[in-house]
Scaffold this active site. Structure first.
Site, PDB file in Angstrom:
ATOM      1  N   ASP A   1      40.755  52.346  78.370  1.00 22.17           N
ATOM      2  CA  ASP A   1      39.421  52.971  78.358  1.00 22.17           C
ATOM      3  C   ASP A   1      38.389  52.041  77.720  1.00 22.17           C
ATOM      4  O   ASP A   1      37.567  52.464  76.910  1.00 22.17           O
ATOM      5  CB  ASP A   1      39.477  54.322  77.646  1.00 22.17           C
TER       6      ASP A   1
ATOM      7  N   LYS B   1      35.114  50.306  77.512  1.00 21.89           N
ATOM      8  CA  LYS B   1      33.747  50.531  78.016  1.00 21.89           C
ATOM      9  C   LYS B   1      32.808  50.388  76.826  1.00 21.89           C
ATOM     10  O   LYS B   1      33.254  50.443  75.668  1.00 21.89           O
ATOM     11  CB  LYS B   1      33.625  51.914  78.655  1.00 21.89           C
TER      12      LYS B   1
ATOM     13  N   ASN C   1      33.117  52.450  73.646  1.00 20.00           N
ATOM     14  CA  ASN C   1      34.309  52.274  72.814  1.00 20.00           C
ATOM     15  C   ASN C   1      34.403  50.871  72.216  1.00 20.00           C
ATOM     16  O   ASN C   1      35.433  50.513  71.643  1.00 20.00           O
ATOM     17  CB  ASN C   1      35.576  52.605  73.613  1.00 20.00           C
TER      18      ASN C   1
ATOM     19  N   ASP D   1      38.832  53.658  69.819  1.00 21.80           N
ATOM     20  CA  ASP D   1      39.242  54.773  70.666  1.00 21.80           C
ATOM     21  C   ASP D   1      40.481  54.468  71.518  1.00 21.80           C
ATOM     22  O   ASP D   1      40.386  54.230  72.722  1.00 21.80           O
ATOM     23  CB  ASP D   1      38.071  55.209  71.561  1.00 21.80           C
TER      24      ASP D   1
ATOM     25  N   THR E   1      37.308  55.458  82.778  1.00 22.28           N
ATOM     26  CA  THR E   1      35.958  55.902  83.104  1.00 22.28           C
ATOM     27  C   THR E   1      35.494  55.185  84.372  1.00 22.28           C
ATOM     28  O   THR E   1      35.671  53.974  84.505  1.00 22.28           O
ATOM     29  CB  THR E   1      35.020  55.601  81.922  1.00 22.28           C
TER      30      THR E   1
HETATM   31  P1  ADP Z   1      36.380  59.985  71.559  1.00 20.86           P
HETATM   32  O1  ADP Z   1      37.843  59.704  71.606  1.00 20.86           O
HETATM   33  O2  ADP Z   1      36.103  61.455  71.474  1.00 20.86           O
HETATM   34  O3  ADP Z   1      35.603  59.272  72.648  1.00 20.86           O
HETATM   35  P2  ADP Z   1      35.628  57.890  69.688  1.00 20.86           P
HETATM   36  O4  ADP Z   1      36.757  57.439  68.829  1.00 20.86           O
HETATM   37  O5  ADP Z   1      35.305  57.017  70.866  1.00 20.86           O
HETATM   38  O6  ADP Z   1      35.880  59.410  70.145  1.00 20.86           O
HETATM   39  O7  ADP Z   1      34.350  58.071  68.771  1.00 20.86           O
HETATM   40  C1  ADP Z   1      33.167  58.644  69.310  1.00 20.86           C
HETATM   41  C2  ADP Z   1      31.954  57.836  68.901  1.00 20.86           C
HETATM   42  O8  ADP Z   1      31.825  57.870  67.467  1.00 20.86           O
HETATM   43  C3  ADP Z   1      32.018  56.349  69.238  1.00 20.86           C
HETATM   44  O9  ADP Z   1      31.618  56.093  70.563  1.00 20.86           O
HETATM   45  C4  ADP Z   1      31.081  55.759  68.187  1.00 20.86           C
HETATM   46  O10 ADP Z   1      29.730  55.942  68.537  1.00 20.86           O
HETATM   47  C5  ADP Z   1      31.361  56.619  66.970  1.00 20.86           C
HETATM   48  N1  ADP Z   1      32.404  56.009  66.127  1.00 20.86           N
HETATM   49  C6  ADP Z   1      33.737  56.179  66.273  1.00 20.86           C
HETATM   50  N2  ADP Z   1      34.433  55.494  65.356  1.00 20.86           N
HETATM   51  C7  ADP Z   1      33.520  54.850  64.602  1.00 20.86           C
HETATM   52  C8  ADP Z   1      33.611  53.955  63.477  1.00 20.86           C
HETATM   53  N3  ADP Z   1      34.789  53.614  62.983  1.00 20.86           N
HETATM   54  N4  ADP Z   1      32.472  53.462  62.946  1.00 20.86           N
HETATM   55  C9  ADP Z   1      31.276  53.829  63.474  1.00 20.86           C
HETATM   56  N5  ADP Z   1      31.119  54.662  64.526  1.00 20.86           N
HETATM   57  C10 ADP Z   1      32.217  55.170  65.088  1.00 20.86           C
HETATM   58 MG    MG Z   2      35.336  57.207  72.948  1.00 22.83          MG
HETATM   59 MG    MG Z   3      39.265  59.104  72.867  1.00 18.45          MG
END
Ligand code: ADP
Ligand code: MG
Ligand code: MG
Length: 213
Positions: free
Chosen positions: A130, A132, A135, A148, A165
């Site tokens: 994934d 993109k 992430n 992610d 995606t």
């Molecule tokens: P999901 O699995 O629901 O897509 P993510 O792990 O991608 O969740 O996190 C969602 C969003 O939160 C990311 O796209 C980013 O904007 C923010 N985010 C996630 N982890 C971090 C981090 N360690 N530091 C800063 N922002 C984060």
């Molecule tokens: Mg994500």
């Molecule tokens: Mg996820």
């Protein structure tokens, strides 16, 4: 051994499909982290047990300067919390939307970092699946971090689950054929294009048109 009492919670950092992420500080060490919160109800409802277990086990086993660290996890009655390395400058997605496109030098630097991170993951038989701009996060120094690992898998054989995606899907995924680590490599090309032009190469009005392109 961790619990919510060990952390001061700060501002929301982002939101994904199932997770909300908050800035947090471990009280004793004052160490800044990101806490990803997932509701158990959602995991039940969408049957995400497998996915979440993989995300936790795979990401915590990886240690590379361009892979976001997962330090640990804990849970309470309703929620599961993932303790993540904090990426101060947020998503590459946001940077790209803000500036339209990136310079060749900036694009080259990100693609080189992503290539190294993917080579490291693939060496351990981990496929991310994934990749993109949402992430791909940036730390305080602007270093790229793959985040992610919710769709990731650790396997030496071909896989069959369609995931990822639309704009970043490799042809074998679109055609619902077996796939392997090469689906991550495909995103290198897609992202290189998107970094330089501002939009991904197969973007179209409808899902069907993107598939065809
Ligand atoms: P999901 O699995 O629901 O897509 P993510 O792990 O991608 O969740 O996190 C969602 C969003 O939160 C990311 O796209 C980013 O904007 C923010 N985010 C996630 N982890 C971090 C981090 N360690 N530091 C800063 N922002 C984060
Ligand atoms: Mg994500
Ligand atoms: Mg996820």
């Amino acid at each position: 051994q961790w619990s919510l009492h060990d952390f001061d919670i700060g501002r929301p950092l982002g939101k994904g499909k199932f997770g909300r992420v908050y800035l947090a500080r471990e009280k004793k060490s004052k160490y800044i982290v990101a806490l990803k919160v997932i509701f158990k109800e959602q995991i039940e409802k969408y049957r995400l047990h497998h996915q979440l277990r993989r995300e936790m086990e795979i990401q915590s086993s990886l240690s590379h300067p361009n892979v976001l660290r997962l330090f640990g996890w804990f849970h309470d009655g309703e929620r599961i919390f993932l303790i993540l390395e904090y990426a101060h400058r947020g998503e590459i997605y946001r940077l790209l939307r803000k500036s339209g496109y990136l310079s060749e030098k900036q694009a080259a630097t990100y693609i080189a970092s992503l290539t190294q991170a993917l080579a490291y993951c693939h060496d351990k038989h981990v496929i991310h699946r994934d990749i993109k701009p949402e992430n791909l996060l940036l730390d305080f120094e602007g270093r790229l971090k793959i985040a992610d690992f919710g769709w990731s898998v650790q396997s030496r054989s071909k896989r069959h689950t369609m995931c990822g995606t639309l704009d970043y899907l490799a042809p074998e995924m679109v055609e619902n054929k077996a796939h392997d680590y090469a689906v991550d490599n495909w995103t290198l090309g897609v992202l290189c294009y998107e970094f330089l032009y501002g939009v991904p190469p197969f973007e179209a009005e409808s899902q069907k048109d993107t598939f065809r392109r």
